[in-house]
Design a protein around this motif. Structure first.
Motif, mmCIF file in Angstrom:
data_model
loop_
_atom_site.group_PDB
_atom_site.id
_atom_site.type_symbol
_atom_site.label_atom_id
_atom_site.label_comp_id
_atom_site.label_asym_id
_atom_site.label_seq_id
_atom_site.Cartn_x
_atom_site.Cartn_y
_atom_site.Cartn_z
ATOM 1 N N VAL A 340 1.016 -1.029 -0.110
ATOM 2 C CA VAL A 340 0.300 0.143 0.423
ATOM 3 C C VAL A 340 1.036 1.281 0.092
ATOM 4 C CG1 VAL A 340 -1.707 1.214 1.581
ATOM 5 C CG2 VAL A 340 -2.050 -1.208 1.043
ATOM 6 N N PRO A 385 -5.034 -5.349 8.529
ATOM 7 C CA PRO A 385 -5.775 -5.437 6.553
ATOM 8 C C PRO A 385 -6.700 -4.215 6.965
ATOM 9 C CG PRO A 385 -5.347 -7.132 7.514
ATOM 10 C CD PRO A 385 -5.359 -6.872 8.771
ATOM 11 N N ASP A 386 -8.278 -3.969 8.301
ATOM 12 C CA ASP A 386 -9.147 -3.290 8.128
ATOM 13 C C ASP A 386 -8.608 -1.330 8.016
ATOM 14 O OD1 ASP A 386 -10.577 -4.701 7.449
ATOM 15 O OD2 ASP A 386 -11.088 -5.112 9.154
ATOM 16 N N LEU A 389 -6.319 -1.046 4.068
ATOM 17 C CA LEU A 389 -7.749 -0.514 3.152
ATOM 18 C C LEU A 389 -8.233 0.560 3.640
ATOM 19 C CD1 LEU A 389 -9.624 -3.833 2.748
ATOM 20 C CD2 LEU A 389 -8.692 -2.479 1.419
ATOM 21 N N GLU A 392 -6.217 2.852 2.738
ATOM 22 C CA GLU A 392 -5.872 3.111 0.946
ATOM 23 C C GLU A 392 -7.151 3.819 -0.309
ATOM 24 O OE1 GLU A 392 -5.794 -0.351 -0.485
ATOM 25 O OE2 GLU A 392 -5.502 0.133 -2.679
ATOM 26 N N GLY A 393 -8.232 3.399 0.927
ATOM 27 C CA GLY A 393 -9.359 4.200 -0.009
ATOM 28 C C GLY A 393 -9.132 5.432 -0.206
ATOM 29 N N TYR A 460 -2.621 -9.652 0.652
ATOM 30 C CA TYR A 460 -3.932 -8.444 1.330
ATOM 31 C C TYR A 460 -5.459 -8.440 1.532
ATOM 32 C CZ TYR A 460 -4.818 -3.335 1.532
ATOM 33 O OH TYR A 460 -5.874 -2.407 1.084
ATOM 34 N N HIS A 461 -5.298 -8.842 -0.254
ATOM 35 C CA HIS A 461 -7.118 -8.644 -0.061
ATOM 36 C C HIS A 461 -7.828 -10.275 -0.737
ATOM 37 C CE1 HIS A 461 -5.437 -5.567 -3.444
ATOM 38 N NE2 HIS A 461 -7.075 -5.535 -3.222
ATOM 39 N N ARG A 462 -9.187 -9.633 -0.233
ATOM 40 C CA ARG A 462 -9.795 -11.326 0.568
ATOM 41 C C ARG A 462 -10.202 -12.126 -0.698
ATOM 42 N NH1 ARG A 462 -11.018 -8.906 5.443
ATOM 43 N NH2 ARG A 462 -8.785 -8.600 6.197
ATOM 44 N N ASP A 473 -3.456 -7.460 -5.884
ATOM 45 C CA ASP A 473 -2.583 -7.230 -4.551
ATOM 46 C C ASP A 473 -1.504 -6.780 -5.653
ATOM 47 O OD1 ASP A 473 -3.687 -8.724 -2.715
ATOM 48 O OD2 ASP A 473 -2.599 -10.376 -1.435
ATOM 49 N N GLU A 476 -1.953 -3.470 -7.754
ATOM 50 C CA GLU A 476 -2.214 -2.121 -6.869
ATOM 51 C C GLU A 476 -0.115 -1.653 -7.324
ATOM 52 O OE1 GLU A 476 -4.210 -1.130 -6.060
ATOM 53 O OE2 GLU A 476 -5.650 -2.255 -5.448
#
Ligand code: SF4
Lengths: 570, 96
Positions: A340, A385-386, A389, A392-393, A460-462, A473, A476
């Motif tokens: 990220v 990770p949340d 996320l 990143e968002g 990273y991604h679910r 991942d 990115e």
């Protein structure tokens, strides 16, 4: 040893006892003699080939095979056998003897090599240690097969046209025993052995592109040679036209569009096939691709990734290590943070670079820049990770808020955008953005499959349907350099026609055929552009860099961490 | 480094001839009846050699003419028809 006088036939030579062999346990698979050759060359090479089942047949290997086919001159007096397949459960090895001959005396094993021999103190020809080991192994196999002693082996070096003699004595047998023992030990271990300490050995190694030994030497020797090719080898075949059909004819792929047009593409020139929309591919064509290790990838007409063929048998160790590494939460969060960070930093750098020297644009994006910077600062302490996320968002939101400022005044308002809309894309810009990301996704998938990692297990991604987390991942890292930048550049150059390149439907926008081809060309040309990779300092095409990053990622858990996601825009 | 090669052969048996031609079609384009134009590097050339070695017999002939970029660039000067692509590096992608 090679000057040793030729052994006389001697009936008093006794057969070596069975106990002199290292008898393997019942169900232990036999070791290939060629694998012992690899082992003696480099333990890591043995491991990659035998345990991880990664094989790259390259020039020396093929040349070797050709030599094996070159026949020895016929000689009436001698009895001779060629290509003799032998195995021994007592020694625990099997292999194919190039040739064995007998003339008056005992049988002699012949092994053919393309290269040059080693020279002894008086310039006498000698066999290289790995060749010697191999020759001795064939000799003991033959010995057991015939029930007679085989006291000598010969290695023929074709480059300098000499024959080196190898004595099959007790010392040689002991060496063989130890090598077999070592091979079994290595087979049982789960970690790759370290790279060979001599980089010159790697220069002649067929697996250097996979092994990437230079990465691991970089710390100690910053100037060691790099082996990673800067350019991709083959051609990517994009099948766009909806009526096209891809079939096979011999060793070529045939692409038919309606009845009139027909193109043939030699299979060796292709590195992958990407099918956009509803073109058909015959089973025969898929088989041909699979046989040559060429992936076939299906995308929707809108650029969404649908499916890929994969042809990666084996690779079990590689996958096990990936599972093990990525089951560890700390490893995952650390990798995710680096990832990220790399992404957000590239967004920041692009916005900064795109508004450099343009004061009104820069002041318009100032708050966005601040927000991205803030997100970046917080990243370092993100523990879940949340949180990542979320940050990143936030950064992405500010990035896309600032991105319109990078479009020049000449870009028509129809091509502007205000905010990201994904499915469906509501304006032309979003339509282009989404289409390019789909291309990127298929390119990253190709790279992951080529390296042999499991795309479904990321860090990273679910996991979710329709997309492989590891692909998401790695994407990115490349969204900004591989698509955002060339796209904005092409808009600023006025390359897009607001009517011809798009199809407007109520509620969403598609690319037309010409638009799709334009986008493909833009993306593919970008893949061909080079940038310097910080890690090796080598200029690589982006196409290659995708694959290098996958390999560097794998190195995070194969004993050489710290090189992943270091690429930055300049 | 990839270079252009002209590959031509004289094969005495129709079955081997077909096989050899088929193999070569997998590598490049046929420009005349038994003349192929193939762009390859040393490794691939070795592989091709090996494959052809499996097919051809002693009585057959194989001629491989490597062309340096300068020589390849001169081909259009001396030939008829559109020979412009001898100088180009083939594209890394193809859209159909
Ligand atoms: S590249 Fe070097 S370290 Fe790697 S397998 Fe080959 S010889 Fe061994």
């Amino acid at each position: 040893m090679s000057n040793r006088p030729r052994s006389e036939p001697n009936s008093s030579i006794t057969m070596p006892q069975a106990s002199s062999a290292v008898e393997p346990p019942e169900d232990e698979p036999l070791v290939r003699v060629m694998a012992l050759h690899a082992l003696s060359y480099c333990e890591r090479l043995f491991y990659l080939e035998e345990v991880e089942e990664i094989r790259v047949a390259d020039a020396p290997v093929y040349a070797g095979r050709r030599l094996h086919d070159d026949l020895l001159p016929d000689d009436e007096q001698a009895s001779e056998r060629r290509s003799w397949e032998l195995s021994s459960t007592r020694w625990g090895i099997f292999g194919k003897v190039d040739a064995a001959r007998r003339r008056d005396g005992p049988w002699v094993v012949y092994e053919h090599k393309r290269g040059r021999c080693r020279r002894g103190p008086n310039k006498e020809p000698r066999a290289w240690p790995s060749d010697q080991l191999q020759a001795v192994a064939y000799a003991v196999l033959l010995e057991e097969e015939l029930g007679q002693p085989v006291p000598e082996a010969r290695v023929r070096y074709h480059r300098d046209n000499v024959t080196a003699r190898v004595a099959v004595d007790e010392a040689a047998r002991e060496e063989l025993r130890q090598a077999i023992q070592r091979a079994r030990e290595l087979r049982a271990q789960t970690t790759r052995p370290p790279v060979h300490e001599n980089e010159r050995v790697c220069t002649g190694c067929s697996l250097k592109v996979v092994c990437l030994p230079e990465e691991e030497r970089l710390e100690e020797r910053p100037h060691s040679p790099t082996f990673f090719p800067a350019n991709r080898e083959g051609q990517t075949l994009h099948v766009v036209s909806p009526k096209a059909q891809v079939s096979r004819s011999g060793e070529t792929l045939v692409v038919r569009q309606d009845d009139s047009q027909r193109q043939t593409v030699p299979i060796r020139l292709v590195d992958s096939v990407v099918v956009h929309g509803h073109a058909q591919v015959t089973t025969q064509a898929i088989h041909l691709c699979a046989h040559h290790g060429i992936g076939v990838h299906w995308l929707t007409a809108g650029g969404r990734f649908k499916a890929s063929t994969m042809n990666s048998f084996g690779r079990v160790q590689q996958r096990l290590r990936q599972y093990e590494a990525l089951s560890d939460e700390t490893t995952c969060i650390n990798l995710a943070r680096q990832l990220v960070h790399a992404k957000v930093e590239s967004q920041l750098r692009y916005i900064l670079r795109g508004t450099r020297g343009n004061e009104s644009a820069r002041s318009a994006v100032q708050t966005d820049i601040e927000r991205i910077r803030e997100a970046m600062r917080k990243l370092d302490s993100a523990q879940s990770p949340d949180t990542l996320l979320g940050l990143e968002g936030l950064a992405a939101k500010s990035y896309f808020a600032g991105l319109p400022q990078l479009l020049s005044a000449s870009v028509p308002s129809e091509l502007h955008f205000s905010g990201r809309t994904k499915r469906p894309p509501r304006d032309r810009f979003n339509c282009l953005l989404g289409f390019g990301y789909g291309l990127l996704q298929s390119a990253v998938t190709r790279a992951i499959l080529a390296v042999g990692l499991e795309p479904s297990l990321g860090f990273y991604h679910r996991p979710r349907s329709a997309a492989h987390p590891l692909v998401l991942d790695l994407m990115e890292l490349f969204r900004v350099p591989l698509w955002d930048m060339p796209l904005v550049g092409s808009l600023n150059r006025g390359q897009w026609q607001i009517e011809d390149d798009f199809e407007l439907r109520p509620g969403h926008v598609w690319l037309s055929d010409t638009g799709r081809k334009k986008a493909l060309t833009l993306f593919e040309q970008r893949l061909e552009e080079s940038a310097k990779h910080p890690h090796t300092g080598q200029a690589l095409t982006y196409a290659r860099m995708l694959e290098l990053e996958v390999r560097l990622l794998e190195k995070e858990w194969t004993g050489c961490p710290g090189h992943f996601a270091k690429f930055r825009l300049r | 480094m990839k270079h252009w090669h002209l590959i031509t052969y004289d094969v005495r048996d129709p079955k081997r001839l077909r096989k050899a031609a088929k193999t070569l079609e997998g590598y490049g384009t046929r420009i005349q009846y038994s003349v192929f134009r193939i762009r390859l590097d040393a490794n691939t050339l070795e592989r091709l050699h090996w494959e052809l070695g499996q097919i051809l017999a002693d009585e057959d002939d194989l001629l491989v003419i490597p062309l340096c970029p300068t020589c390849a660039g001169k081909v259009p000067l001396h030939s008829t028809g559109d020979q412009s692509d001898w100088t180009d590096r083939p594209q890394s992608f193809k859209i159909v």
